[in-house]
Design an enzyme around this catalytic site. Structure first.
Site, short mmCIF file in Angstrom:
data_model
loop_
_atom_site.label_atom_id
_atom_site.label_comp_id
_atom_site.label_asym_id
_atom_site.label_seq_id
_atom_site.Cartn_x
_atom_site.Cartn_y
_atom_site.Cartn_z
N ARG A 86 4.22 -0.65 -4.62
CA ARG A 86 3.87 -1.09 -3.27
C ARG A 86 2.53 -1.84 -3.24
NH1 ARG A 86 6.84 1.53 0.68
NH2 ARG A 86 5.25 0.95 2.18
N TRP A 92 -2.78 -2.80 -1.81
CA TRP A 92 -2.48 -4.24 -1.94
C TRP A 92 -3.38 -4.92 -0.92
CZ3 TRP A 92 -0.61 -8.36 1.00
CH2 TRP A 92 -0.15 -9.46 0.26
N GLU A 108 17.29 -18.60 -5.93
CA GLU A 108 16.98 -17.24 -6.34
C GLU A 108 16.60 -17.19 -7.83
OE1 GLU A 108 16.23 -14.64 -4.92
OE2 GLU A 108 16.54 -13.05 -6.37
N GLU A 165 8.29 -15.61 -10.15
CA GLU A 165 7.53 -14.40 -9.79
C GLU A 165 7.24 -13.51 -10.99
OE1 GLU A 165 9.36 -11.82 -6.77
OE2 GLU A 165 11.34 -12.34 -7.51
N LYS A 193 13.08 -15.85 -9.21
CA LYS A 193 12.93 -14.79 -10.22
C LYS A 193 12.02 -15.25 -11.33
CE LYS A 193 13.91 -11.97 -8.54
NZ LYS A 193 14.36 -11.96 -7.23
N HIS A 243 16.56 -37.46 -5.14
CA HIS A 243 15.84 -37.99 -3.98
C HIS A 243 14.34 -37.68 -4.06
CE1 HIS A 243 19.56 -39.26 -2.22
NE2 HIS A 243 20.06 -38.04 -2.36
N LYS A 282 5.90 -5.03 -3.30
CA LYS A 282 7.33 -4.88 -3.11
C LYS A 282 7.75 -5.04 -1.65
CE LYS A 282 11.51 -3.61 -4.41
NZ LYS A 282 12.27 -4.74 -4.97
N ASN A 331 -1.97 2.29 5.54
CA ASN A 331 -1.07 1.21 5.14
C ASN A 331 -0.74 0.42 6.40
OD1 ASN A 331 1.02 -0.38 4.11
ND2 ASN A 331 2.52 1.27 4.26
N GLY A 332 -0.91 -0.90 6.37
CA GLY A 332 -0.63 -1.70 7.57
C GLY A 332 -1.81 -2.60 7.87
N CYS A 352 0.84 -1.19 0.00
CA CYS A 352 0.00 0.00 0.00
C CYS A 352 0.88 1.24 0.00
CB CYS A 352 -0.95 0.07 1.18
SG CYS A 352 -2.16 -1.24 1.21
C1 G6P Z 1 8.64 -9.21 -0.90
C2 G6P Z 1 9.27 -8.91 -2.24
C3 G6P Z 1 10.55 -9.70 -2.41
C4 G6P Z 1 11.49 -9.47 -1.26
C5 G6P Z 1 10.82 -9.76 0.09
C6 G6P Z 1 11.68 -9.28 1.26
O1 G6P Z 1 8.14 -10.50 -0.92
O2 G6P Z 1 8.38 -9.17 -3.30
O3 G6P Z 1 11.19 -9.31 -3.62
O4 G6P Z 1 12.62 -10.25 -1.41
O5 G6P Z 1 9.57 -9.07 0.17
O6 G6P Z 1 11.76 -7.89 1.20
P1 G6P Z 1 12.88 -7.04 1.89
O7 G6P Z 1 12.52 -5.61 1.56
O8 G6P Z 1 12.81 -7.32 3.36
O9 G6P Z 1 14.19 -7.44 1.31
#
Ligand code: G6P
Length: 612
Positions: A27, A79, A486, A493, A490, A509, A607, A105-106, A2
């Site tokens: 956000r 969001w 990772e 997502e 990527k 396994h 984000k 927001n929250g 948000c």
């Molecule tokens: C969200 C984002 C990720 C990020 C994670 C942790 O899920 O979509 O890309 O890695 O939060 O965020 P931070 O700001 O704590 O690294």
């Protein structure tokens, strides 16, 4: 999660509010809304979907003249947490009389109880949100002093909030408050702005006030008056934003993600700047704020984080153990808090977070603090909650990361973890020779990344072979195992391809049962002591018809098993995690581009996740 924007000044508010929302859209982007103060009372519009939909609505429903006359307003991009993304659930929310509007927001944890109490008094709620209860509560307390009413309401509220509130009866004023969710006030000439993060402010002013938890501010065009929830005045410094407007714009790239991938030689250079001691083979990290004795006395290092930041911690885990012979472990921040962790004053807890806002990581910091551990933040956003609560640590200096999929934050985190490991290895296992050699390798990182970026077109070609597949595996060993995780993250997502990262040896396994002919298997097969084993694992996949894409070291041993290769430059296996990660970022980017996905704002994501 948000985004909030507010404006109070002498110019038309809507362009500032909508422009700010566009900057904050990463956000959250499922619905948006705006409220203006006008001579006719409060004007509100809300729309489902992205900010552009709200902007269309504003253009259609509010004439230019009407907009020009409104110089105060608040806006929100959502969001969804409580209630689907509908217009009724979009912010700003109103009190019972419609004289007040509020954005939030929250999460309000006791909203059910608040709602029940208000309903018993006759309130009829119009949304499913937790926020509406706060808006209505403010209305209940409002006897002509909005700030007082907000304070009275917030004293009933449990949970996390950043809020901005306007009243039809108090023109030229916005009341804002925060606890657990970020809010920053921009102080301009004859105008003030409010935002969830400074990227929405930078094109208006560089002078900002970061609110602390418990702060309530009355903001007008010419003043910011801050108190706590007991009405006691609070003094907050005006800070200066150091990044450029260009840092929050695409600068000719098709997507923020691609721009941020290409920024990595520079962002990693910034993370390393002034921190590498090449003469002594160590690192200078003054932000760690610990004496050499304290660092030598450490018995363990525990890294906590979420998502990509967690993966960076997993690479760090290898670095700490290998270089510093220091017992290291990584825990998902969400788990750390609830498992009653065994940490004490001889443990260092490193909270890794790009945003510095992630609720679970913040909760882990608080838990570790309660247990008496030494805490450090490894954070990108300067002045963020985790950075401040950790009290000490190391900033990444990667600049604003706008794309929801994290890229330059990851490489910055790994680079800084390598520096921390180098520093902590002093007086421990690492020989001076290895220290010197590794420091020299780390210093090469910007050029190593550039070498990968130069292969953009070749990687795009490899992506073509993956684009039709709905499943993919990513395999690695040692420090390349988290890079495989990772790479898979990527891909899933941003391209919505189902991807699994595995330790190369673990595949047999169980998961190997999923392999079907042609399925892409990306193998991290760089030069390392375990290369032969990794190639053996790749053979196991090949034998079952997989399409093997190998990330190999330029000039290194041939990976005959590979159907396609992506080259990374020769370097130390720990350092190689960074160029390898960049290669996988580009691979995911191109698959998503070819599949026509909304790369910067993937479905369902946000984000920064400020809820647990
Ligand atoms: C969200 C984002 C990720 C990020 C994670 C942790 O899920 O979509 O890309 O890695 O939060 O965020 P931070 O700001 O704590 O690294």
């Amino acid at each position: 999660m948000c985004g909030i924007v507010g404006y109070v000044g002498r110019s038309a508010a809507t362009p500032v509010l909508l422009g700010g929302l566009r900057r904050l859209e990463y956000r959250g982007y499922d619905s948006a809304g705006v409220t203006l103060q006008s001579s006719e009372g409060l004007l509100t519009l809300r729309a489902v979907g992205k900010v552009a939909r709200l902007a269309d609505k504003v253009r259609a429903e509010w004439s230019d003249a009407r907009q020009a006359s409104c110089v105060v307003g608040i806006a929100h991009t959502r969001w969804a947490t409580h209630g689907a993304p509908t217009e009724a659930n979009a912010h700003p929310h109103a009190d019972a009389g419609g004289r007040i509007r509020l954005v939030h927001n929250g999460i309000i944890e006791n909203y059910r109880a608040l709602r029940a109490k208000l309903e018993a008094k006759g309130h009829v709620f119009t949304s499913e949100t937790d926020t509406e209860a706060v808006a209505r509560l403010v209305g209940e307390y409002n006897k002509g002093d909005l700030r007082k009413a907000v304070i009275s309401a917030l004293r009933q509220v449990e949970g996390a909030y950043g809020i901005a509130v306007v009243s039809a009866d108090e023109p030229g004023r916005i009341v804002v408050a925060r606890k657990g969710s970020p809010l920053v006030i921009g102080v301009g000439e004859g105008e003030c702005l409010i935002a969830s993060d400074p990227s929405a402010l930078i094109s208006h002013t560089r002078r900002v006030i970061y609110l602390d938890d418990g702060d309530v501010a009355l903001v007008t065009a010419d003043s910011v008056d801050i108190t706590d929830l007991d009405h006691a005045p609070m003094d907050r410094d005006v800070a200066r934003l150091e990044f450029e407007v260009s840092a929050v714009e695409k600068g000719g790239f098709e997507h923020f993600m691609l721009k941020e991938i290409h920024e990595q030689p520079e962002s990693v250079r910034n993370a390393l700047r002034g921190r590498l001691d090449l003469l002594n083979g160590t690192a200078v990290l003054s932000g760690m704020g610990a004496t050499a004795r304290e660092l030598l006395d450490l018995q363990r290092i525990v890294m906590v984080g979420c998502g990509t930041s967690l993966h960076a911690g997993m690479v760090g885990d290898f670095a700490f153990e290998e270089l510093a012979a220091l017992q290291a472990e990584v825990q998902p921040a969400a788990e750390f808090r609830y498992r009653n962790p065994l940490v004490d004053g001889r443990d260092l807890v490193v909270a890794i977070s790009q945003s510095g806002e992630t609720a679970d990581t913040l909760a882990a910091v608080r838990e570790a603090k309660d247990k008496g551990a030494m805490i450090m933040g490894l954070v990108n956003v300067v002045g963020s909650t985790i950075a401040r609560e950790a009290g000490r640590g190391v900033y990444l200096h990667a600049g604003p990361e706008i794309s929801v999929a994290s890229t330059k934050a990851f490489t910055g985190q790994v680079a800084v973890l390598l520096l921390m490991a180098l520093k902590l290895s002093r007086g421990r296992r690492l020989s001076r020779e290895r220290g010197l050699a590794l420091a020299a390798e780390i210093a090469r990182l910007p050029e190593l990344i550039e070498a990968v970026l130069r292969q953009d077109a070749a990687i795009a070609k490899v992506a073509e072979s993956m684009v039709k597949h709905e499943h993919a595996f990513f395999l690695g060993r040692g420090p390349m195992h988290p890079v495989a995780l990772e790479g898979a993250l990527k891909l899933k997502e941003i391209s919505y391809v189902h991807a699994e990262g595995y330790h190369a040896a673990e595949l047999k396994h169980g998961p190997i049962a999923l392999l079907t002919p042609g399925m892409p298997v990306v193998v991290l097969a760089n030069r390392s002591p375990v290369l032969d084993k990794t190639l053996g694992n790749a053979e196991e996949c090949k034998a079952r018809g997989a399409h093997v894409i190998a990330i190999v070291t330029e000039g290194g041993p041939e990976a005959a098993v590979a159907d396609e290769v992506i080259l990374i430059p020769d370097c130390d296996p720990l350092v190689a995690t960074i160029p390898a990660a960049v290669a996988l970022q580009l691979l995911a980017y191109h698959v998503a581009r070819l599949r026509g996905c909304p790369i910067d704002q993937p479905r369902n994501l946000a984000k920064s996740v400020t809820v647990e």
